[in-house]
Write a protein that holds these residues in place. Structure first.
Motif, PDB file in Angstrom:
ATOM      1  N   GLY A  40     -12.138   3.540   9.066  1.00  0.00           N
ATOM      2  CA  GLY A  40     -11.661   2.250   8.583  1.00  0.00           C
ATOM      3  C   GLY A  40     -10.329   2.366   7.871  1.00  0.00           C
ATOM      4  N   LYS A  41     -10.187   3.405   7.043  1.00  0.00           N
ATOM      5  CA  LYS A  41      -8.911   3.615   6.348  1.00  0.00           C
ATOM      6  C   LYS A  41      -7.779   3.867   7.334  1.00  0.00           C
ATOM      7  N   TRP A  42      -8.060   4.643   8.385  1.00  0.00           N
ATOM      8  CA  TRP A  42      -7.033   4.910   9.401  1.00  0.00           C
ATOM      9  C   TRP A  42      -6.637   3.630  10.128  1.00  0.00           C
ATOM     10  N   VAL A  43      -7.632   2.807  10.483  1.00  0.00           N
ATOM     11  CA  VAL A  43      -7.357   1.547  11.177  1.00  0.00           C
ATOM     12  C   VAL A  43      -6.550   0.614  10.279  1.00  0.00           C
ATOM     13  N   VAL A  44      -6.930   0.534   8.996  1.00  0.00           N
ATOM     14  CA  VAL A  44      -6.197  -0.333   8.058  1.00  0.00           C
ATOM     15  C   VAL A  44      -4.752   0.122   7.941  1.00  0.00           C
ATOM     16  N   HIS A  45      -4.551   1.436   7.844  1.00  0.00           N
ATOM     17  CA  HIS A  45      -3.185   1.964   7.752  1.00  0.00           C
ATOM     18  C   HIS A  45      -2.359   1.590   8.982  1.00  0.00           C
ATOM     19  N   LYS A  46      -2.948   1.717  10.158  1.00  0.00           N
ATOM     20  CA  LYS A  46      -2.242   1.375  11.390  1.00  0.00           C
ATOM     21  C   LYS A  46      -1.918  -0.114  11.447  1.00  0.00           C
ATOM     22  N   LEU A  47      -2.882  -0.944  11.047  1.00  0.00           N
ATOM     23  CA  LEU A  47      -2.656  -2.393  11.056  1.00  0.00           C
ATOM     24  C   LEU A  47      -1.535  -2.784  10.106  1.00  0.00           C
ATOM     25  N   ILE A  48      -1.526  -2.207   8.899  1.00  0.00           N
ATOM     26  CA  ILE A  48      -0.480  -2.522   7.930  1.00  0.00           C
ATOM     27  C   ILE A  48       0.884  -2.069   8.446  1.00  0.00           C
ATOM     28  N   THR A  49       0.915  -0.886   9.080  1.00  0.00           N
ATOM     29  CA  THR A  49       2.187  -0.395   9.638  1.00  0.00           C
ATOM     30  C   THR A  49       2.711  -1.324  10.726  1.00  0.00           C
ATOM     31  N   LEU A  50       1.822  -1.760  11.632  1.00  0.00           N
ATOM     32  CA  LEU A  50       2.239  -2.686  12.688  1.00  0.00           C
ATOM     33  C   LEU A  50       2.699  -4.020  12.112  1.00  0.00           C
ATOM     34  N   MET A  51       1.990  -4.499  11.085  1.00  0.00           N
ATOM     35  CA  MET A  51       2.369  -5.767  10.460  1.00  0.00           C
ATOM     36  C   MET A  51       3.753  -5.666   9.828  1.00  0.00           C
ATOM     37  N   ARG A  52       4.008  -4.563   9.112  1.00  0.00           N
ATOM     38  CA  ARG A  52       5.315  -4.377   8.478  1.00  0.00           C
ATOM     39  C   ARG A  52       6.436  -4.322   9.515  1.00  0.00           C
ATOM     40  N   LYS A  53       6.199  -3.586  10.621  1.00  0.00           N
ATOM     41  CA  LYS A  53       7.225  -3.498  11.664  1.00  0.00           C
ATOM     42  C   LYS A  53       7.497  -4.865  12.284  1.00  0.00           C
ATOM     43  N   VAL A  60      11.976 -10.874   8.077  1.00  0.00           N
ATOM     44  CA  VAL A  60      11.308 -11.406   6.887  1.00  0.00           C
ATOM     45  C   VAL A  60      11.837 -10.666   5.661  1.00  0.00           C
ATOM     46  N   ASP A  61      11.927 -11.378   4.541  1.00  0.00           N
ATOM     47  CA  ASP A  61      12.442 -10.780   3.315  1.00  0.00           C
ATOM     48  C   ASP A  61      11.599  -9.567   2.902  1.00  0.00           C
ATOM     49  N   GLU A  62      12.272  -8.510   2.427  1.00  0.00           N
ATOM     50  CA  GLU A  62      11.587  -7.273   2.051  1.00  0.00           C
ATOM     51  C   GLU A  62      10.557  -7.491   0.946  1.00  0.00           C
ATOM     52  N   THR A  63      10.852  -8.411   0.029  1.00  0.00           N
ATOM     53  CA  THR A  63       9.897  -8.687  -1.046  1.00  0.00           C
ATOM     54  C   THR A  63       8.596  -9.241  -0.494  1.00  0.00           C
ATOM     55  N   LEU A  64       8.693 -10.165   0.446  1.00  0.00           N
ATOM     56  CA  LEU A  64       7.500 -10.748   1.051  1.00  0.00           C
ATOM     57  C   LEU A  64       6.738  -9.700   1.864  1.00  0.00           C
ATOM     58  N   ILE A  65       7.448  -8.808   2.549  1.00  0.00           N
ATOM     59  CA  ILE A  65       6.798  -7.750   3.328  1.00  0.00           C
ATOM     60  C   ILE A  65       5.974  -6.855   2.410  1.00  0.00           C
ATOM     61  N   SER A  66       6.578  -6.438   1.297  1.00  0.00           N
ATOM     62  CA  SER A  66       5.877  -5.553   0.365  1.00  0.00           C
ATOM     63  C   SER A  66       4.654  -6.232  -0.242  1.00  0.00           C
ATOM     64  N   PHE A  67       4.839  -7.487  -0.671  1.00  0.00           N
ATOM     65  CA  PHE A  67       3.723  -8.204  -1.309  1.00  0.00           C
ATOM     66  C   PHE A  67       2.580  -8.431  -0.320  1.00  0.00           C
ATOM     67  N   ALA A  68       2.899  -8.900   0.875  1.00  0.00           N
ATOM     68  CA  ALA A  68       1.864  -9.179   1.871  1.00  0.00           C
ATOM     69  C   ALA A  68       1.171  -7.894   2.302  1.00  0.00           C
TER      70      ALA A  68
END
Length: 280
Positions: A40-53, A60-68
């Motif tokens: 689950g931790k690995w999947v969450v990490h991958k999802l967050i990485t894809l979302m950020r990219k 999108v503004d860097e502040t919003l990317i970090s917060f989200a």
């Protein structure tokens, strides 16, 4: 003696079977819970990485990317922990209830802190300013360096760091000096009543027209602003790009002083006229 030994062996075998039974039953559950957690931790990490990219590609503004990213990561990890606990046989319903009660108690104890978090959400979504903007708020001016969940950090012109709680920041007026691409400089020059007014206006106008960083549109304004007690006030209002504001203001002030000196246009000092009456 032999019977006692056989009795002991039976007891050992019995306890061994019990231990093996528990180990088989709970060992598999523990192994499953650990597997769920790490996968689950690995999947969450991958999802967050894809979302950020994806958000970076969408500009999108860097502040919003970090917060989200941080908020979604915490929420998904809580879901993973609940799933792992459920696999162990823990009643997650009661766990969620306890977690909610603890959260309520913490919320009441940290209501001011949570108010700052709510203010951070408003700042990020309504975006009155972003990282890199030069703003004036709560009586201070500076460049926004960091926006986090609890506070905003400004760096002043003399390189001091000022940390302002988000709740106090959002509650007052916010002046964003770099929110637009262009900005007007408001300048005032005092000349003596005896000086040539038209010549002074021409000098200032020529300086503004010749300066490479002064924008041609909107057009600069040079006019008489006021007739004061000691001087005639000329106002100059050139338009510049935001990043050129201070450089242009300092340069035009210096060029105007040098041109006034060359054409013998004086900047009068405050004067007081005293009338003396003589009596016999």
């Amino acid at each position: 003696m032999i019977r006692k030994i056989e009795h002991v062996e039976d007891k050992v075998a019995q306890y061994t079977d019990i231990i093996m039974g528990y180990a088989t039953e709970y060992g598999l559950k523990i192994l499953g819970a650990v597997t769920i957690f790490f996968i689950g931790k690995w999947v969450v990490h991958k999802l967050i990485t894809l979302m950020r990219k994806g958000m970076v590609r969408s500009h999108v503004d860097e502040t919003l990317i970090s917060f989200a990213g941080n908020a979604i990561y915490v929420a998904l990890m809580i879901a993973v922990l609940v799933a792992a606990a459920s696999n162990l046989g823990i009643n997650t319903t009661s766990f969620v209830a306890v977690f909610g009660a603890v959260g309520l108690a913490i919320g009441l104890a940290l209501k001011d802190t949570l108010a700052n978090v709510g203010a951070a959400v408003l700042i990020i979504f309504f975006r009155p300013f972003k990282v890199g903007d030069f703003i004036e708020v709560s009586g201070v001016m500076g460049t926004v360096k960091i926006i986090n969940l609890f506070s905003t950090t400004l760096t002043t012109a003399d390189n001091r760091s000022i940390i302002i709680p988000n709740g106090a920041l959002i509650a007052g007026n916010i002046i964003n000096y770099t929110g637009n691409e262009t900005r007007r400089i408001d300048m005032t020059f005092d000349i003596d009543y005896k000086d040539d007014l038209k010549l002074a206006k021409t000098i200032v106008s020529d300086i503004l027209d010749a300066h490479p960083k002064v924008l041609q549109t909107p057009e600069s304004l040079v006019a008489v602003g006021a007739l004061t007690q000691n001087s005639v006030q000329l106002i100059a209002r050139p338009w510049v790009k935001v990043e050129d504001y201070w450089d242009v203001m300092f340069e035009i002030t210096e060029l105007t002083k040098l041109a006034f000196d060359q054409h013998h246009i004086t900047v009068p000092l405050p004067q007081v006229v005293t009338h003396v009456k003589h009596e016999d």
